[in-house]
Every structure is written in C-alpha cells, then in structure tokens.
Write a protein that holds these residues in place. Sequence first.
Motif, PDB file in Angstrom:
ATOM      1  N   UNK A   1       0.931  -1.301   0.062  1.00  0.00           N
ATOM      2  CA  UNK A   1       0.059   0.079  -0.071  1.00  0.00           C
ATOM      3  C   UNK A   1       0.896   1.255  -0.002  1.00  0.00           C
ATOM      4  N   UNK A   2       0.409   2.308  -0.613  1.00  0.00           N
ATOM      5  CA  UNK A   2       1.028   3.490  -0.558  1.00  0.00           C
ATOM      6  C   UNK A   2       1.557   4.112   0.777  1.00  0.00           C
ATOM      7  N   UNK A   3       0.626   3.851   1.777  1.00  0.00           N
ATOM      8  CA  UNK A   3       1.019   4.563   3.216  1.00  0.00           C
ATOM      9  C   UNK A   3       1.995   3.463   3.671  1.00  0.00           C
ATOM     10  N   UNK A   4       2.311   2.365   3.454  1.00  0.00           N
ATOM     11  CA  UNK A   4       3.430   1.549   3.763  1.00  0.00           C
ATOM     12  C   UNK A   4       4.561   1.835   3.447  1.00  0.00           C
ATOM     13  N   UNK A   5       4.400   2.192   2.133  1.00  0.00           N
ATOM     14  CA  UNK A   5       5.856   2.710   1.611  1.00  0.00           C
ATOM     15  C   UNK A   5       6.242   3.881   2.129  1.00  0.00           C
ATOM     16  N   UNK A   6       5.131   4.722   2.205  1.00  0.00           N
ATOM     17  CA  UNK A   6       5.427   6.262   2.663  1.00  0.00           C
ATOM     18  C   UNK A   6       6.189   5.838   4.016  1.00  0.00           C
ATOM     19  N   UNK A   7       5.733   5.249   4.735  1.00  0.00           N
ATOM     20  CA  UNK A   7       6.094   5.140   6.238  1.00  0.00           C
ATOM     21  C   UNK A   7       7.496   4.561   6.076  1.00  0.00           C
ATOM     22  N   UNK A   8       7.888   3.484   5.141  1.00  0.00           N
ATOM     23  CA  UNK A   8       8.959   2.855   5.326  1.00  0.00           C
ATOM     24  C   UNK A   8      10.017   3.866   4.740  1.00  0.00           C
ATOM     25  N   UNK A   9       9.665   4.784   3.575  1.00  0.00           N
ATOM     26  CA  UNK A   9      10.638   5.739   3.412  1.00  0.00           C
ATOM     27  C   UNK A   9      10.883   6.711   4.448  1.00  0.00           C
ATOM     28  N   UNK A  10       9.878   7.132   4.994  1.00  0.00           N
ATOM     29  CA  UNK A  10       9.908   8.091   6.264  1.00  0.00           C
ATOM     30  C   UNK A  10      11.156   7.544   7.210  1.00  0.00           C
ATOM     31  N   UNK A  11      10.925   6.370   7.551  1.00  0.00           N
ATOM     32  CA  UNK A  11      11.754   5.796   8.497  1.00  0.00           C
ATOM     33  C   UNK A  11      13.241   5.853   8.213  1.00  0.00           C
ATOM     34  N   UNK A  12      13.309   5.395   6.698  1.00  0.00           N
ATOM     35  CA  UNK A  12      14.729   5.478   6.363  1.00  0.00           C
ATOM     36  C   UNK A  12      15.270   6.775   6.379  1.00  0.00           C
ATOM     37  N   UNK A  13      14.447   7.734   6.103  1.00  0.00           N
ATOM     38  CA  UNK A  13      15.055   9.080   6.026  1.00  0.00           C
ATOM     39  C   UNK A  13      15.448   9.654   7.474  1.00  0.00           C
ATOM     40  N   UNK A  14      14.536   8.872   8.345  1.00  0.00           N
ATOM     41  CA  UNK A  14      14.700   9.199  10.059  1.00  0.00           C
ATOM     42  C   UNK A  14      16.133   8.822  10.383  1.00  0.00           C
ATOM     43  N   UNK A  15      16.266   7.420   9.772  1.00  0.00           N
ATOM     44  CA  UNK A  15      17.509   6.863  10.174  1.00  0.00           C
ATOM     45  C   UNK A  15      18.629   7.620   9.668  1.00  0.00           C
ATOM     46  N   UNK A  16      18.490   7.899   8.445  1.00  0.00           N
ATOM     47  CA  UNK A  16      19.717   8.673   7.562  1.00  0.00           C
ATOM     48  C   UNK A  16      19.946  10.024   8.127  1.00  0.00           C
ATOM     49  N   UNK A  17      18.679  10.884   8.723  1.00  0.00           N
ATOM     50  CA  UNK A  17      18.972  12.284   9.396  1.00  0.00           C
ATOM     51  C   UNK A  17      19.619  11.966  10.930  1.00  0.00           C
ATOM     52  N   UNK A  18      19.342  11.207  11.457  1.00  0.00           N
ATOM     53  CA  UNK A  18      19.662  10.828  12.897  1.00  0.00           C
ATOM     54  C   UNK A  18      21.090  10.511  12.772  1.00  0.00           C
ATOM     55  N   UNK A  19      21.663   9.483  11.840  1.00  0.00           N
ATOM     56  CA  UNK A  19      22.916   8.852  11.931  1.00  0.00           C
ATOM     57  C   UNK A  19      23.774   9.998  11.226  1.00  0.00           C
ATOM     58  N   UNK A  20      23.328  10.685  10.302  1.00  0.00           N
ATOM     59  CA  UNK A  20      24.426  11.642   9.510  1.00  0.00           C
ATOM     60  C   UNK A  20      25.546  12.280  10.335  1.00  0.00           C
ATOM     61  N   UNK A  21      25.060  13.174  11.341  1.00  0.00           N
ATOM     62  CA  UNK A  21      25.860  13.677  12.267  1.00  0.00           C
ATOM     63  C   UNK A  21      26.702  13.097  12.994  1.00  0.00           C
ATOM     64  N   UNK A  22      26.306  12.064  13.186  1.00  0.00           N
ATOM     65  CA  UNK A  22      27.194  10.724  14.089  1.00  0.00           C
ATOM     66  C   UNK A  22      28.518  10.284  12.974  1.00  0.00           C
ATOM     67  N   UNK A  23      27.824  10.120  11.870  1.00  0.00           N
ATOM     68  CA  UNK A  23      28.682   9.622  11.053  1.00  0.00           C
ATOM     69  C   UNK A  23      29.802  10.670  10.576  1.00  0.00           C
TER      70      UNK A  23
END
Lengths: 300, 303
Positions: free
Chosen positions: B33-55
């Motif tokens: 479903x569109x919303x599950x893709x959206x949720x998944x993409x949102x989470x990937x973005x979240x992990x990326x945003x959180x991890x970037x300053x650390x990386x």
Amino acid sequence: MKTSSESDARLARLLVAPAVIVIALVAIFPLGWTVWESLHRHDLRLPWLGQPFVGLGNYARIIHDARFWGALGHTVLFTVVSVALELVLGLIFALAMNRAFRGRGIVRLAVLVPWAIPTVVAALLWRFLFDSQAGIANAILLNTGIIDEPIVWFVHAFTAWVPVILADVWKTTPFVALLLLAGLQNIDSVLYEAAAVDGASAWRQLTRITIPLLKPAILLVLIFRTLDAFRVFDLIYVLTGGGPGTSTEPIALYAFNALLQNLQFGYGAAISVVIFLITFGLALVYIKGLGAGGAAGAER
Amino acid sequence: MSDDLRPAEAVLDRRANGSDADARSTPARTKPSASSILGWAGLALLVLLIAFPLYWAVVASFTPEATLFREPSLWPRTIILDHYRALFTTRHFWVPIRNSIVVAGCTTIFCVVVGSLAAYALARLRFRGKGIILGFVLAVSMFPQISIVSPLYLMLRALGLINTYPGLILPYLTFAMPLTVWLLVGYFRQLPPDLEEAALVDGASRWQSFVRVLLPLSVPGVATTAILTFIYSWNEFLFALSFTVGPDRQTVPVAIALFRGQYQVPWGEILAAAVVATVPVAAMVLVFQRRIVQGLTAGAVKG
C-alpha cells in the motif's frame, strides 16, 4: 496479624529512611538555602561586606533587569519552538515506527543513540556542522546555490538559533517518538479496522482515533519536554555560550553566570528561585491537565 | 463462539509479531500500500538524518585537520589516528575518563543499593505516608539543577569537597536517587507478589523474602535501572562544571566542552574526544536497547 503489619510498617520506615534522608540533605535542604540566600546580599568577590539581609531587594532588582527579561524571552522562545517541532516530528516518526516492518531493531538503535550521548557531545557535533569554515551546513547551502557567501552562523542573533534548535530537535525527538510509540501501542487496532470498514480516510482515523486516544501520552511528552527545555543549559553553553553578546542566553545560563562568573550569590540565588517557581508552576498546570487527560483515557 | 473471536485474535496476533506478518503480506505477492511505502521511506529518512551527524563526526575524527578545512568529503580519503593519539598523550584524556567512571560508577552503586531498599518498602509494604514519599521523590526529580547550584557550592566549599570525587557524587544523588527509586518501584510492582507470600507462609521474614525471592527475580529491572542511572550520571554537565577546578577532577563532558586550541578550534581532537565519550553509552544502548526502551517508557508512563 496486627503485630505483623506493625512490624511491616517499622521495617518500611527503616528501609525508606536512608533514601529520604539523602534526598532531603542534597536537594530539599539546599533549596531552602537558595531561598535564604536570595533574601541577602552575598557577593563572594566582596567578602568584607558580609551577607546583609535585603528582604526582597534582589527580586526587585530582577524586575528592572533587562538581561533577565531577555534571558526569559530566549528560554520561552527556545522551549516553544523546539518542543512544538519535537512533538510534530516525534508523532510522525512514532506513527511510522508503529507500522509493523522489518529492521525495527536498527531504527530503535538509531533512535536511542542521540538520546544516550552526552548533550555536550551533541552540541559539539552541531557546532561542527555549522562551523563557518569546516561546517557542512555551509557547504550544502553553497553547493545547492541557496547562498553565495558562507554564513558565519554564530555571529548573528538569528542565525545562531538555527543550530541550537536543530541540535535540540535532533537529540530529543527520538525520546518523544519512543514515548508516543508506547502510547500508540496501547491503542486497540480493532478501532482502526472498524473505521476502515466504515470507509474513514487515513487522515480521519488520525484525527478522530489516534490523536484523541494519544492525548495522555502527548501531555506526558509536553510535561517532560517543556520542563527540560525550560532549564536548557548544556546545549547552549557549548553551542553559543549565550552569544553573540547575550542574544541566545537562556535563563539557567544567566543564573549560572551571575553565580559562578560574577560570584553574586544573593542575586543569582534569586534568579534560581524564580526559575524554580516557574518550573514548579508549569509542572502543576500540566499535572492538572494530565489528571484530566488520564481520566478521559480511563473512560475508554 | 470461537469463530467470533477469530478476527480479533488475528489482529492481536499481527500486532504481537507484526514484522513477520507484514513481511509476508507486503512484498511481491500483494501490491504494497502507498501508506506503507511512505512509512518505510519516512523511517529510512529518519535513520539517515539521525545517523548523519554521528557518521560525519566519526569521519572527521579520522581526517587530517588540513583536509577538514579545505574540502569536506563524504568519504574519508586518508585515515589518520593522529587526533586520537594526541587525545591520549598531550591531552591526557584518560584522566577525565577515569573521573567519569569513578563518579558515575559510585553514584550508580550507591543509588541502586539505597534506592532498592526504599523501593521495596514503597512497592510492597503498607505504611503511612507512602503516597507523600512517592510524591516527594517525583517532585525532587523535577527540580531544575540550577536552583540548587549555589548552596551546593557553598556547602561543598565549607566541607572542603570542591574538586573531589565526593564533591561530585553527593550533588549527583539529587537527580540519581529519585530516578532509581522511581524506576525500581515500577519494576518491583510488576512482579507478582505470590512467590513472596508463599515464602512468608513458609515462615520467612519480610527481609528474607525480599533478599531471597524478590531481588533475584528483579535482576533485569535492577540492571536496567543501573544502566539508566549510569548514563544520566556519565552525561551530567552543570554540576561537574560548577564543582571542579582544573583538569584533575573534570569529567568527560566538562573536559570536552572546555577543549581549547592554541590558535584555532582543534576540531579533529574535539571530535575524537566526542567519539570516545559516545562509545560507552552507545555500547550500552546497543546491548540493552530493548530494556532501556522499556525502562524509559515505563518510568515515564508512570510519571
């Protein structure tokens, strides 16, 4: 039976006593001392003046102290902006995390690390990202053509707030998301099934089911985050030092400077008492709200 | 009857082990479903945003200072250990690390021992004033630290404890003690009282039933409490800044915050220090993430 409950009570008093005595000695007694200090003029640089009693003189001085009102304003601004951002972003992330999916462990880890690292370290990371020379923020903005000249973030009052707010959002949104996620997991998914059968849109489900039922968790987040943001110290001490000038100085940093930089213990204590009273007032207001929210939650 | 229950059971089942159910239904076979893709993409973005300053900080801590300022790069081109070497030789960074371990460790041990006694009484025994004590503990945990800095300073100065380990451990009890008591009361209450009652019926004293029955059962809860208390103490800044003078007794956060270079900000060394300060807490999070989340949300939900 009676003797056993009496001996239980005796044992209980014995067990509780050490913790209560410790807390009273290191927290309650000092708080009383702060109030007493705030009624005196006590300047560690001028010990020969002694500690004359000045009544509410220090508090009268606060009323006419522009730097105090500035600091209070900064604190309110910081609290409102960062808590609002954290609440909205945290809710979005919590909703995304609540969807069952693979890799939940990675997300949980990513979410916990910013929460767990020292605030000082988080502040330094963001100071580095926004460094005028080595910072990547400028590099990104220059490369995308949004700006032509590198921004010297920490010399202007407005731009200095950008890394401060971003750092706080980065560090604490994960915690907000976790609390909201715990709330989300308590909502019975049968409600959503029923709503879906009735043809309710996702947005309608969010506004009619999720948010109302999440109200206790949201209130809880508001309590924790507001009280925390209101006493912000570490983050700003390291990121801007309150500067440029005093334009990002929060109230806790002003009190710290009055106390341990200027050694004005009486006046610093008065500011500390004001901070305590505001925090206490906020907590009371919220606990009342939480009581109402909790009752509403219990009704379902 | 059992037919009626099935849909609800299925729903509960899917919630309980959601990942499997979702993995089975989403990919390939049915259109996600569109919303599950959206949720998944949102989470990937979240992990990326959180991890970037650390990386980014980790990469920079291994990069020569000259490269750092000339041209930042997403990938480390040359990896050097100079910043870490400087950290432990010229900066003597093991001193603040030792200080932090001693202070956070002693605070944690003291609070867990004293706190678990109090928490047992508050969770299990009946006595007058229990509600007041719980409220008192909660209220103190909301104290703004700054409001007691000045008397603590005067107190420690009068006792000659400025710039000593006890001079940090004592102030740390103000936030660590309420935290441990509060968390432990929550854990003890979760455990069913049956086993202790059985021990009491068998003639054990209250104390014996606490030490022999309840404590062994609550090891996970006590461990989580200890971890959270340690992390909070490890990260504390205001008290450590106020009650230490010079590098001898500075804790890790204070030492990093006060890093100064001779001509410019020594970013390489600061970030190396940031990485070193983060490793212990990140390791704890890695190992105990499930428990920490439970402790955080349980403590908060009851608060």
